[in-house]
Design a protein around this motif. Sequence first.
Motif, short mmCIF file in Angstrom:
data_model
loop_
_atom_site.label_atom_id
_atom_site.label_comp_id
_atom_site.label_asym_id
_atom_site.label_seq_id
_atom_site.Cartn_x
_atom_site.Cartn_y
_atom_site.Cartn_z
N GLY A 54 -29.99 53.27 -75.05
CA GLY A 54 -31.30 52.64 -75.11
C GLY A 54 -32.27 53.32 -74.17
O GLY A 54 -31.95 54.31 -73.52
N THR A 55 -33.47 52.74 -74.10
CA THR A 55 -34.53 53.28 -73.24
C THR A 55 -34.93 52.21 -72.23
O THR A 55 -35.16 51.06 -72.60
CB THR A 55 -35.75 53.68 -74.08
N LEU A 56 -34.98 52.60 -70.97
CA LEU A 56 -35.33 51.70 -69.88
C LEU A 56 -36.47 52.30 -69.06
O LEU A 56 -36.66 53.51 -69.03
CB LEU A 56 -34.14 51.50 -68.94
N VAL A 57 -37.18 51.42 -68.36
CA VAL A 57 -38.13 51.89 -67.35
C VAL A 57 -37.31 52.10 -66.08
O VAL A 57 -36.64 51.18 -65.61
CB VAL A 57 -39.25 50.86 -67.10
N ASN A 58 -37.31 53.31 -65.57
CA ASN A 58 -36.55 53.65 -64.38
C ASN A 58 -37.53 53.98 -63.26
O ASN A 58 -38.72 54.12 -63.50
CB ASN A 58 -35.62 54.84 -64.67
N ARG A 59 -37.03 54.11 -62.05
CA ARG A 59 -37.90 54.38 -60.91
C ARG A 59 -37.42 55.63 -60.19
O ARG A 59 -36.22 55.79 -59.95
CB ARG A 59 -37.89 53.19 -59.97
N THR A 60 -38.36 56.51 -59.84
CA THR A 60 -38.02 57.70 -59.08
C THR A 60 -37.75 57.33 -57.63
O THR A 60 -38.09 56.22 -57.18
CB THR A 60 -39.16 58.74 -59.11
N LYS A 61 -37.18 58.26 -56.87
CA LYS A 61 -36.95 57.97 -55.45
C LYS A 61 -38.26 57.88 -54.67
O LYS A 61 -38.29 57.38 -53.56
CB LYS A 61 -36.01 59.00 -54.83
N TRP A 62 -39.36 58.32 -55.28
CA TRP A 62 -40.68 58.22 -54.64
C TRP A 62 -41.42 56.95 -55.07
O TRP A 62 -42.55 56.74 -54.70
CB TRP A 62 -41.53 59.44 -54.97
N GLY A 63 -40.76 56.13 -55.91
CA GLY A 63 -41.35 54.85 -56.28
C GLY A 63 -42.13 54.83 -57.59
O GLY A 63 -42.62 53.79 -57.99
N GLY A 64 -42.25 55.96 -58.28
CA GLY A 64 -42.96 55.99 -59.55
C GLY A 64 -42.07 55.60 -60.72
O GLY A 64 -40.85 55.76 -60.66
#
Length: 131
Positions: free
Chosen positions: A29-39
Amino acid sequence: MTGTTFNATPARVYEQLWRTILARQSWSGTLVNRTKWGGDYLAELTIAPVIDRDGDLKYFLGMHRDVTKVHELEGAVHQQKARLETGTRCRTGNHRRPAGGAARGRGAGERQQTPTWRCGHHGSGLCASAT
């Protein structure tokens, strides 16, 4: 990321993900993920359970790829298609006569054709810089 914002992944998606992998099945599936910088970014994921010889669930193996740009490009294509379908024209105003323009001498009850404008500064194709 280039200014695109995403809503958080709904809890029901995570619930389904965990139900699926704990049942020893693969999940994609597709999820909203977060980078280590918070984006935020869109991640296409596949997660599979790893089972040992005794049939015990040992861990999960996952792969993901960032599909943010693909999502943005698909949105741009959809917007451009909508512009072309609504008959909008190029910003330059450099257009030739409509191709397949309004039919003349229509009989009662016949539909009028919507003109498809061709742009002079883009050659003979439909204009890609429609507004």
